[in-house]
Motif scaffolding. Structure first.
Motif, PDB file in Angstrom:
ATOM      1  N   PHE A  32      -0.994  77.319 -14.948  1.00 29.55           N
ATOM      2  CA  PHE A  32      -1.539  76.395 -15.806  1.00 29.55           C
ATOM      3  C   PHE A  32      -1.560  76.622 -17.185  1.00 29.55           C
ATOM      4  CE2 PHE A  32      -1.574  74.102 -11.458  1.00 29.55           C
ATOM      5  CZ  PHE A  32      -0.700  73.006 -11.952  1.00 29.55           C
ATOM      6  N   GLU A  33      -2.703  77.659 -16.839  1.00 31.75           N
ATOM      7  CA  GLU A  33      -2.914  78.436 -18.645  1.00 31.75           C
ATOM      8  C   GLU A  33      -2.154  78.566 -19.179  1.00 31.75           C
ATOM      9  OE1 GLU A  33      -6.572  80.957 -17.423  1.00 31.75           O
ATOM     10  OE2 GLU A  33      -7.627  79.182 -16.356  1.00 31.75           O
ATOM     11  N   ASN A  34      -1.178  79.585 -18.683  1.00 27.92           N
ATOM     12  CA  ASN A  34      -0.338  80.250 -19.424  1.00 27.92           C
ATOM     13  C   ASN A  34       0.690  79.382 -20.452  1.00 27.92           C
ATOM     14  OD1 ASN A  34      -1.171  82.785 -19.679  1.00 27.92           O
ATOM     15  ND2 ASN A  34      -0.314  83.470 -17.720  1.00 27.92           N
ATOM     16  N   ALA A  35       1.320  78.138 -18.775  1.00 27.56           N
ATOM     17  CA  ALA A  35       1.877  77.202 -20.152  1.00 27.56           C
ATOM     18  C   ALA A  35       1.251  76.545 -20.565  1.00 27.56           C
ATOM     19  CB  ALA A  35       2.318  75.718 -18.648  1.00 27.56           C
ATOM     20  N   GLU A  36      -0.057  76.192 -21.180  1.00 23.98           N
ATOM     21  CA  GLU A  36      -0.493  75.664 -22.677  1.00 23.98           C
ATOM     22  C   GLU A  36      -0.380  76.151 -23.388  1.00 23.98           C
ATOM     23  OE1 GLU A  36      -4.198  74.369 -21.225  1.00 23.98           O
ATOM     24  OE2 GLU A  36      -3.406  72.847 -20.593  1.00 23.98           O
ATOM     25  N   LYS A  37      -0.565  77.817 -23.225  1.00 27.69           N
ATOM     26  CA  LYS A  37      -0.677  78.422 -24.302  1.00 27.69           C
ATOM     27  C   LYS A  37       0.679  79.114 -25.011  1.00 27.69           C
ATOM     28  CE  LYS A  37      -4.541  81.507 -23.345  1.00 27.69           C
ATOM     29  NZ  LYS A  37      -5.153  82.297 -21.891  1.00 27.69           N
ATOM     30  N   THR A  38       1.419  79.024 -24.019  1.00 29.86           N
ATOM     31  CA  THR A  38       2.961  79.206 -24.697  1.00 29.86           C
ATOM     32  C   THR A  38       3.531  77.607 -25.162  1.00 29.86           C
ATOM     33  OG1 THR A  38       3.695  80.336 -22.417  1.00 29.86           O
ATOM     34  CG2 THR A  38       5.569  78.977 -23.750  1.00 29.86           C
ATOM     35  N   PHE A  39       3.571  76.847 -24.859  1.00 30.43           N
ATOM     36  CA  PHE A  39       3.718  74.984 -25.340  1.00 30.43           C
ATOM     37  C   PHE A  39       2.726  75.617 -27.087  1.00 30.43           C
ATOM     38  CE2 PHE A  39       2.655  71.191 -27.471  1.00 30.43           C
ATOM     39  CZ  PHE A  39       4.370  70.675 -27.375  1.00 30.43           C
ATOM     40  N   ASP A  40       1.341  75.372 -26.886  1.00 31.18           N
ATOM     41  CA  ASP A  40       0.891  76.281 -28.401  1.00 31.18           C
ATOM     42  C   ASP A  40       1.002  76.983 -29.419  1.00 31.18           C
ATOM     43  OD1 ASP A  40      -0.613  73.797 -26.979  1.00 31.18           O
ATOM     44  OD2 ASP A  40      -2.525  75.388 -26.958  1.00 31.18           O
ATOM     45  N   LYS A  41       1.893  78.093 -29.092  1.00 30.31           N
ATOM     46  CA  LYS A  41       2.043  79.231 -29.250  1.00 30.31           C
ATOM     47  C   LYS A  41       3.673  79.037 -30.040  1.00 30.31           C
ATOM     48  CE  LYS A  41       3.898  83.807 -29.178  1.00 30.31           C
ATOM     49  NZ  LYS A  41       3.489  84.769 -28.722  1.00 30.31           N
ATOM     50  N   THR A  42       4.183  78.360 -29.266  1.00 29.62           N
ATOM     51  CA  THR A  42       5.895  78.053 -29.451  1.00 29.62           C
ATOM     52  C   THR A  42       6.042  77.079 -30.784  1.00 29.62           C
ATOM     53  OG1 THR A  42       6.700  78.382 -27.467  1.00 29.62           O
ATOM     54  CG2 THR A  42       8.042  76.982 -28.468  1.00 29.62           C
ATOM     55  N   PHE A  43       5.174  75.660 -30.848  1.00 30.17           N
ATOM     56  CA  PHE A  43       4.773  74.697 -31.596  1.00 30.17           C
ATOM     57  C   PHE A  43       3.869  74.500 -32.528  1.00 30.17           C
ATOM     58  CE2 PHE A  43       7.222  73.315 -27.841  1.00 30.17           C
ATOM     59  CZ  PHE A  43       8.252  73.711 -28.206  1.00 30.17           C
ATOM     60  N   GLY A  44       2.978  75.826 -32.773  1.00 28.12           N
ATOM     61  CA  GLY A  44       1.730  75.311 -33.579  1.00 28.12           C
ATOM     62  C   GLY A  44       0.723  74.160 -33.752  1.00 28.12           C
ATOM     63  N   TYR A  45       1.065  74.068 -32.034  1.00 27.40           N
ATOM     64  CA  TYR A  45       0.096  72.957 -31.409  1.00 27.40           C
ATOM     65  C   TYR A  45      -1.768  73.392 -31.760  1.00 27.40           C
ATOM     66  CZ  TYR A  45      -1.012  68.900 -29.129  1.00 27.40           C
ATOM     67  OH  TYR A  45      -2.418  68.201 -28.329  1.00 27.40           O
ATOM     68  N   GLN A  46      -2.585  73.074 -32.253  1.00 30.31           N
ATOM     69  CA  GLN A  46      -3.790  72.393 -31.552  1.00 30.31           C
ATOM     70  C   GLN A  46      -4.408  71.965 -30.662  1.00 30.31           C
ATOM     71  OE1 GLN A  46      -5.730  74.908 -33.914  1.00 30.31           O
ATOM     72  NE2 GLN A  46      -3.223  75.653 -34.523  1.00 30.31           N
TER      73      GLN A  46
END
Length: 342
Positions: free
Chosen positions: A249-263
């Motif tokens: 779950f933690e990596n799923a969030e990090k992957t999204f944030d890194k992929t799309f530049g999400y804060q």
């Protein structure tokens, strides 16, 4: 980001075929032209036919009993804030799915023939959907229910008056119904929110069907394992086992944030939801320490979840108490949204 992983179960036994589930996922393609349809895809291929998905999942069940899941359903539901970061919902979510499944496979503490499991060991198929409907468990529907019950009773009374079963004024009953429709707390486009109503706005989300068995149909990869990542000696050999849910779950969030530049705001983090469930006081303390712009957005997000947050508190202690009461009402929702459902 809300992610759930569930086995498909019918009564005491698990689904023996993926046919019904795949058929359910095909519903959005009805009455659509070919260019507007969303098709299944996996790590390397697009446009996979539904019958191929069913066939490949159904034949990949060697040595599994009726009491064991044949496949798991992963549902990934980005928030409206996350969706707003996407340029193209379908293509961006497809890209994210393929990265997400790398996080998924890395969360297994398993080896196949002496090596860690990798993405090529998975057999999965995914599909993007763009519509959602309100369910009976949605807080808007539940809070509207008392009004819906009164409206239904009044409509029944009108029918009984028309049939001559009871005495009464139909015009007065209709006025009462109109008044209740205005008073109902949750409306969408001027209409009372009810179960089955399509949700407005961007509702894009991902459905993934992943086989319980690896691609070779030889090894079991269960995200529902009762074991956390650990090692055990079996028949004189050291065997790795388990699935690290927190890591996934933690990596799923990090992957999204890194992929799309999400804060990502604290309220929408897996860490935050876990803290809320385990220790509401610590959760509130963390909220209070956020920078002002982030804290304002955090409380806005909490309200959108259905929690009642007072806007004009007389003091911090009163604010904390009222928020705790509101947050506790949503504990079950938060727990369901932030953990694997087995």
């Amino acid at each position: 980001m809300y992610i759930t992983i569930t086995p498909q179960k019918l009564g005491k036994n698990y689904s023996q075929s993926a046919a019904d589930f795949v058929g359910y996922l095909e519903k959005e393609n009805e009455a659509k032209t070919e260019e507007k349809m969303e098709h299944f895809f996996n790590q390397y291929h697009d446009g996979i036919p539904a019958n191929e998905v069913v066939r490949e999942i159904d034949i990949n069940t060697a040595k599994l009993k009726k009491t064991e899941p044949k496949f798991y359903s992963i549902t990934v539901s980005p928030s409206k804030y996350e969706l707003n970061k996407l340029q193209n919902n379908s293509e961006d979510l497809k890209k994210y799915t393929r990265e997400l499944m790398k996080d998924y496979v890395r969360s297994f503490n398993r080896e196949i023939n002496g090596r860690p499991v990798n993405i090529d060991d998975l057999k999965y198929y995914a599909k993007i959907e763009h519509k959602r409907t309100y369910k009976g468990t949605d807080w808007q529907v539940k809070e509207n229910q008392p009004y819906a019950t009164k409206i239904l009773n009044l409509k029944n009374e009108i029918r009984n008056i028309e049939r001559g079963h009871i005495q009464g004024r139909i015009d007065r009953k209709k006025e009462q119904i109109a008044q209740l429709e205005k008073q109902v707390p949750h409306q969408q486009n001027g209409k009372r929110i009810v179960q089955g109503m399509p949700k407005a706005g961007n509702q894009s989300h991902i459905h993934i069907i992943v086989s319980r068995k690896d691609a070779s149909n030889s090894f079991s990869l269960s995200p529902g394992s009762k074991y956390k990542a650990s090692e055990v000696t079996m028949n004189g050999k050291l065997v790795k086992r388990g699935f690290n849910r927190d890591q996934f779950f933690e990596n799923a969030e990090k992957t999204f944030d890194k992929t799309f530049g999400y804060q990502r705001n604290f309220v929408h983090t897996y860490k935050g939801r876990k803290e809320f469930i385990k220790d509401p006081k610590a959760y509130f303390t963390s909220l209070n320490k956020l920078p002002t712009p982030e804290r304002v957005l955090a409380f806005k997000m909490i309200k959108e979840t259905g929690f009642s947050v007072p806007s004009i508190p007389t003091n911090k202690a009163q604010l904390a108490l009222k928020i705790f009461k509101g947050l506790r009402k949503g504990v079950d929702i938060a727990r369901k949204s932030s953990s694997i459902e087995i």
